[in-house]
Scaffold this motif. Sequence first.
Motif, PDB file in Angstrom:
ATOM      1  N   VAL A  81       0.834  -1.315   0.013  1.00  0.00           N
ATOM      2  CA  VAL A  81       0.106  -0.100  -0.084  1.00  0.00           C
ATOM      3  C   VAL A  81       0.805   1.087  -0.043  1.00  0.00           C
ATOM      4  O   VAL A  81       0.432   2.313  -0.555  1.00  0.00           O
ATOM      5  CB  VAL A  81      -1.047   0.030   1.043  1.00  0.00           C
ATOM      6  N   HIS A  82       2.027   1.174   0.700  1.00  0.00           N
ATOM      7  CA  HIS A  82       2.993   2.308   0.821  1.00  0.00           C
ATOM      8  C   HIS A  82       3.271   2.567  -0.768  1.00  0.00           C
ATOM      9  O   HIS A  82       3.558   3.806  -1.026  1.00  0.00           O
ATOM     10  CB  HIS A  82       4.010   2.079   1.517  1.00  0.00           C
ATOM     11  N   HIS A  83       3.758   1.756  -1.406  1.00  0.00           N
ATOM     12  CA  HIS A  83       4.235   2.000  -2.784  1.00  0.00           C
ATOM     13  C   HIS A  83       3.045   2.360  -3.788  1.00  0.00           C
ATOM     14  O   HIS A  83       3.224   3.174  -4.619  1.00  0.00           O
ATOM     15  CB  HIS A  83       4.589   0.480  -3.381  1.00  0.00           C
ATOM     16  N   VAL A  84       1.664   1.918  -3.407  1.00  0.00           N
ATOM     17  CA  VAL A  84       0.447   2.480  -4.281  1.00  0.00           C
ATOM     18  C   VAL A  84       0.422   3.959  -3.851  1.00  0.00           C
ATOM     19  O   VAL A  84       0.333   4.793  -4.933  1.00  0.00           O
ATOM     20  CB  VAL A  84      -0.627   1.606  -3.862  1.00  0.00           C
ATOM     21  N   LEU A  85       0.470   4.615  -2.633  1.00  0.00           N
ATOM     22  CA  LEU A  85       0.609   5.884  -2.425  1.00  0.00           C
ATOM     23  C   LEU A  85       1.674   6.515  -2.859  1.00  0.00           C
ATOM     24  O   LEU A  85       1.346   7.379  -3.716  1.00  0.00           O
ATOM     25  CB  LEU A  85       0.027   6.036  -0.717  1.00  0.00           C
ATOM     26  N   ASN A 212      10.006   2.847   6.743  1.00  0.00           N
ATOM     27  CA  ASN A 212       8.776   2.775   5.921  1.00  0.00           C
ATOM     28  C   ASN A 212       9.269   3.724   4.730  1.00  0.00           C
ATOM     29  O   ASN A 212       9.692   4.939   4.846  1.00  0.00           O
ATOM     30  CB  ASN A 212       7.556   3.095   6.381  1.00  0.00           C
ATOM     31  N   LEU A 213       8.807   3.311   3.507  1.00  0.00           N
ATOM     32  CA  LEU A 213       8.916   4.158   2.410  1.00  0.00           C
ATOM     33  C   LEU A 213       8.066   5.367   2.492  1.00  0.00           C
ATOM     34  O   LEU A 213       8.596   6.405   2.110  1.00  0.00           O
ATOM     35  CB  LEU A 213       8.321   3.282   1.349  1.00  0.00           C
ATOM     36  N   THR A 214       6.977   5.315   3.045  1.00  0.00           N
ATOM     37  CA  THR A 214       6.048   6.609   3.321  1.00  0.00           C
ATOM     38  C   THR A 214       6.720   7.459   4.197  1.00  0.00           C
ATOM     39  O   THR A 214       6.895   8.718   3.752  1.00  0.00           O
ATOM     40  CB  THR A 214       4.820   6.244   3.836  1.00  0.00           C
ATOM     41  N   SER A 215       7.525   7.161   5.186  1.00  0.00           N
ATOM     42  CA  SER A 215       8.157   8.054   6.023  1.00  0.00           C
ATOM     43  C   SER A 215       9.210   8.743   5.374  1.00  0.00           C
ATOM     44  O   SER A 215       9.528   9.912   5.703  1.00  0.00           O
ATOM     45  CB  SER A 215       8.735   7.070   7.270  1.00  0.00           C
ATOM     46  N   GLN A 216      10.059   8.042   4.687  1.00  0.00           N
ATOM     47  CA  GLN A 216      11.191   8.814   3.532  1.00  0.00           C
ATOM     48  C   GLN A 216      10.402   9.639   2.889  1.00  0.00           C
ATOM     49  O   GLN A 216      10.851  10.784   2.701  1.00  0.00           O
ATOM     50  CB  GLN A 216      11.607   7.793   2.929  1.00  0.00           C
TER      51      GLN A 216
END
Length: 498
Positions: A81-85, A212-216
Amino acid sequence: MFKNHPLFTLENIYRAYRQCRRHKRGTVNAMKFEQNLEENLVALHEELTSGSYRPGRSIAFLIEKPKRREIFAADFRDRVVHHVLVGYLEPRWERRFIHDSYACRQGKGTHKGVERLRAFTRQATANGTRRAWYLQLDIRGFFNSIDRNILYQRLAAKESDPAVLWLVRTLVFNDPTENCLMRRVCRADFDSLPAHQTLFKAAPNCGLPIGNLTSQFFANVYLDALDQFVKHRLKARYYVRYCDDFVLLSEDRAILEKWEGEIREFLLNELRLTLNDRKRLRPVSDGIDFLGYIVRPNYLLVRRRVVGACYERLARAESALIEQGLTMDDGARRVYPWPWPVVEAVYQWLNSYLGHFRKAASYHLVERLRRRFPWLEEYFLWDGERVAYTFSRPRPGLRISQQRAQLCDRLPGHVLVVQMGKWWELWGGYPENLLPKGWPRFPENRLPTVKGTLWESGLPVAWIGETGRRITRISERLLVHRWPGASDQRPLSSLRCV
């Protein structure tokens, strides 16, 4: 709720899954997800389109290098889901980000950031003809201090799609500390950390999990306000940022002192962040300690801490090899064990260090490293800026005749002692009178006698053992030990390059 939304199509989720599994396909969570791939992707699709998706439990653990810090790793399905966003938001925000922000962006990275800073030092000093100063600052407990409300407002200001805003809100305000799984640690280990270094002690609605990818990506969005302030309000010409570590250069020290106060005030008032007290305001000629290098106008040096970490890991690997039987005494015949997990691990991270070293003036550093750990010459060929195996792992699934041909080719001049179940065989060239007639194949109880005879002969010997792994019906065999010839103490790399 969001039925037929293009962001949540099965095709887009599958594309995000493919990106997420890169370099992670062998992990336990990735393999569990892939066991029922279609069902998991469809379930994720239904949760997203219905608006019922909620992040799962995170895995919390501590790392010790380069300093102790906590990591919260999201479950594999959540990382999809992080990659989707991020795949949707990143192209939109890339147009806004300044050029000189180098963390977690395509085409950027640590090496590009260091090269850019080095170019700025040359420009600020007019190629070393005038004096210039640098101001290096970083943010205290950055990830744990991010205000989620401010972050969401910044993201929402650029987005009007209800589905995207719902997913942003779901991920931004998710608390990873709730019901998290702790790996090899307990709550007391987190409580021992300073308050600004753990999410368990963060202020309400503050903090993003490291890992997390989103955090970066969210970190870049959050600090984009600082980038715009420095470039457009302060009009700083020489400015480089990597995550929460940033450097400004100027010919005037007073300007840098003034900028520091304005940046401190802006961060506190606009982003609820505070600067660390350990600022550096020094001449550029002193060298700038940035991203693992000491940056000077004319050259780079590797940071001492990075060199020390490399030596420490090599020393641990040497101890592991000594436990396996490594001897490097010049006055006696050498023994080189080949524990493949150790050798392959050294191969991976040594190449990583050499990739870091090669950007700097490091010729003498690498030569000192090779002299300090001479056993490296046994296991690796120094191919310019990286290493390769002197004896690569044989291809699995070969027939016995193919194994014999390959091993004899890769170990020329050696007597090969090869395990064949409960029996052992001698391959390769050796004197006919070396062993009694009929001993090229012998049972295990004769092994001590053969070892003593081969040791006294002074011939180069390679011991090939079975790993227990079978491809079809044929056992896999790997090099276990190597004895160089008594009169030839050269490493394998000087005998044969494979």
